[in-house]
Design a protein around this motif. Structure first.
Motif, PDB file in Angstrom:
ATOM      1  N   ILE A 112      -6.847  -2.630  -2.695  1.00 51.10           N
ATOM      2  CA  ILE A 112      -5.635  -2.852  -3.543  1.00 51.10           C
ATOM      3  C   ILE A 112      -5.048  -4.439  -3.362  1.00 51.10           C
ATOM      4  CG2 ILE A 112      -3.324  -1.749  -3.893  1.00 51.10           C
ATOM      5  CD1 ILE A 112      -3.986   0.688  -2.530  1.00 51.10           C
ATOM      6  N   SER A 113      -5.095  -4.760  -4.577  1.00 52.19           N
ATOM      7  CA  SER A 113      -4.385  -6.173  -4.713  1.00 52.19           C
ATOM      8  C   SER A 113      -3.780  -6.625  -5.853  1.00 52.19           C
ATOM      9  CB  SER A 113      -5.694  -7.180  -4.475  1.00 52.19           C
ATOM     10  OG  SER A 113      -6.499  -7.198  -5.597  1.00 52.19           O
ATOM     11  N   VAL A 172       2.202  -9.845  -8.353  1.00 45.64           N
ATOM     12  CA  VAL A 172       1.856  -9.321  -7.053  1.00 45.64           C
ATOM     13  C   VAL A 172       2.460  -8.044  -6.990  1.00 45.64           C
ATOM     14  CG1 VAL A 172       1.649 -11.404  -5.571  1.00 45.64           C
ATOM     15  CG2 VAL A 172       3.945 -10.179  -5.514  1.00 45.64           C
ATOM     16  N   LEU A 173       1.639  -6.909  -6.249  1.00 48.71           N
ATOM     17  CA  LEU A 173       2.399  -5.584  -6.402  1.00 48.71           C
ATOM     18  C   LEU A 173       3.336  -5.442  -5.434  1.00 48.71           C
ATOM     19  CD1 LEU A 173      -1.113  -4.105  -6.022  1.00 48.71           C
ATOM     20  CD2 LEU A 173       0.116  -3.858  -7.854  1.00 48.71           C
ATOM     21  N   GLY A 174       3.416  -6.107  -4.345  1.00 45.31           N
ATOM     22  CA  GLY A 174       4.515  -5.871  -3.433  1.00 45.31           C
ATOM     23  C   GLY A 174       4.125  -4.729  -2.424  1.00 45.31           C
ATOM     24  N   VAL A 175       4.953  -4.402  -1.233  1.00 46.22           N
ATOM     25  CA  VAL A 175       4.712  -3.411  -0.396  1.00 46.22           C
ATOM     26  C   VAL A 175       5.006  -2.060  -0.908  1.00 46.22           C
ATOM     27  CG1 VAL A 175       5.349  -2.490   1.850  1.00 46.22           C
ATOM     28  CG2 VAL A 175       5.304  -4.932   1.569  1.00 46.22           C
ATOM     29  N   LEU A 199      -0.169   3.415  -4.341  1.00 48.49           N
ATOM     30  CA  LEU A 199      -1.332   3.330  -4.400  1.00 48.49           C
ATOM     31  C   LEU A 199      -2.171   3.695  -3.301  1.00 48.49           C
ATOM     32  CD1 LEU A 199      -1.676  -0.010  -6.446  1.00 48.49           C
ATOM     33  CD2 LEU A 199      -1.457   2.002  -7.452  1.00 48.49           C
ATOM     34  N   ALA A 200      -1.902   3.323  -2.180  1.00 50.89           N
ATOM     35  CA  ALA A 200      -2.633   3.820  -0.961  1.00 50.89           C
ATOM     36  C   ALA A 200      -2.395   5.368  -0.810  1.00 50.89           C
ATOM     37  CB  ALA A 200      -2.098   3.085   0.317  1.00 50.89           C
ATOM     38  N   PRO A 239     -10.026   5.822   1.790  1.00 47.69           N
ATOM     39  CA  PRO A 239      -9.142   4.852   2.373  1.00 47.69           C
ATOM     40  C   PRO A 239      -8.830   3.837   1.695  1.00 47.69           C
ATOM     41  CG  PRO A 239     -11.392   4.572   3.473  1.00 47.69           C
ATOM     42  CD  PRO A 239     -11.532   5.790   2.306  1.00 47.69           C
ATOM     43  N   ALA A 240      -7.531   3.208   1.769  1.00 47.35           N
ATOM     44  CA  ALA A 240      -7.271   2.096   1.168  1.00 47.35           C
ATOM     45  C   ALA A 240      -6.884   0.579   1.965  1.00 47.35           C
ATOM     46  CB  ALA A 240      -5.741   2.380   0.139  1.00 47.35           C
ATOM     47  N   TYR A 241      -7.352  -0.272   1.497  1.00 52.61           N
ATOM     48  CA  TYR A 241      -7.110  -1.742   2.167  1.00 52.61           C
ATOM     49  C   TYR A 241      -6.328  -2.699   1.338  1.00 52.61           C
ATOM     50  CZ  TYR A 241     -10.756  -0.287   4.988  1.00 52.61           C
ATOM     51  OH  TYR A 241     -11.596   0.621   6.055  1.00 52.61           O
ATOM     52  N   ALA A 242      -5.278  -3.268   1.948  1.00 54.50           N
ATOM     53  CA  ALA A 242      -4.521  -4.173   1.208  1.00 54.50           C
ATOM     54  C   ALA A 242      -5.293  -5.617   1.251  1.00 54.50           C
ATOM     55  CB  ALA A 242      -3.139  -4.279   2.328  1.00 54.50           C
ATOM     56  N   LEU A 243      -5.025  -6.292   0.133  1.00 57.13           N
ATOM     57  CA  LEU A 243      -5.650  -7.453  -0.070  1.00 57.13           C
ATOM     58  C   LEU A 243      -4.924  -8.363  -0.801  1.00 57.13           C
ATOM     59  CD1 LEU A 243      -8.415  -9.286  -0.743  1.00 57.13           C
ATOM     60  CD2 LEU A 243      -8.924  -7.956  -2.367  1.00 57.13           C
ATOM     61  N   GLY A 244      -4.730  -9.590  -0.357  1.00 57.17           N
ATOM     62  CA  GLY A 244      -4.277 -10.590  -0.998  1.00 57.17           C
ATOM     63  C   GLY A 244      -2.939 -11.250  -0.367  1.00 57.17           C
ATOM     64  N   GLY A 245      -3.183 -12.464   0.182  1.00 56.76           N
ATOM     65  CA  GLY A 245      -1.600 -13.069   0.954  1.00 56.76           C
ATOM     66  C   GLY A 245      -1.794 -12.789   2.208  1.00 56.76           C
TER      67      GLY A 245
END
Length: 208
Positions: A136-137, A150-153, A159-160, A169-175
């Motif tokens: 997810i990014s 950006v999506l933000g937390v 989304l997660a 499973p979801a992974y956080a991507l970006g920054g």
């Protein structure tokens, strides 16, 4: 220094202490980190590497050697882009950009598939297509797309949660470059983090 990445790894483990999947996914990039060998050398054991060779023509021998090196340190190797390319190279994992999620259906069942997702619709489409996990990014401002939205937390958490409900499973991507960023992601339900920054912000003798 290596201890910087060790702190990142420890922070990621706190996100999901009961995990059954990898916690850290590194990615190559044509400008910021083009060398998959350097990225693999820097990764801790049990991680994954997405080789984004969009502008290259990876040959079978290089892919074979890189796959063998990944297995030696119990890492999982994915190639991004064409499913046919991954099949020809004999790599067990494929990563698809959001626009190609529908192509999951043409990939053999034994091949792992990750998909980039930027919206609820993409997460749902990835689940329908049979993806094994989603990235997810962009979660935070990133050097790869300066000035981009950006999506933000909070949106990441939504989304997660959706991905988890759909069995992925979801992974956080970006920054995400250090343990401070990862602590901000606690409670979002992600399985781990993905990206380039956490490798580039370490100083390695391997040349990264």
């Amino acid at each position: 220094m290596r201890k910087d990445l060790d702190r990142v790894v420890r922070a990621v483990r706190y996100l999901d202490p009961d995990r059954t999947s990898v916690a850290l996914i590194a990615m190559t990039g044509p400008k910021r980190l083009p060398d998959p060998w350097a990225a693999l050398a820097a990764l801790p054991r049990g991680s994954a590497l997405i080789w984004r060779a969009y502008d290259e023509k990876p040959d079978y021998e290089t892919a074979r050697r890189l796959t063998a090196a990944a297995r030696k340190k119990t890492c999982v190797l994915f190639v991004a882009g064409s499913p046919k390319l991954g099949g020809r190279l004999g790599i067990a994992g494929i990563h698809l950009p959001e626009r190609d999620i529908g192509r999951c259906r043409g990939i053999a069942a034994h091949v792992l598939v990750t998909a980039a997702c930027h919206s609820e619709r993409a997460v749902i489409e990835a689940a329908r297509a049979g993806a094994d996990a989603v990235l997810i990014s962009p979660v935070l401002p990133t050097e790869s797309h300066p000035g981009g939205k950006v999506l933000g937390v909070v949106r990441l958490a939504r989304l997660a949660m959706l991905a988890g409900a759909l069995g992925m499973p979801a992974y956080a991507l970006g920054g995400i470059t250090d343990e401070t960023h990862i602590r901000r992601l606690q409670g979002t339900g992600i399985a781990g983090v993905a990206g380039i920054g956490f490798l580039l912000h370490q100083r390695y003798s391997s040349g990264i």
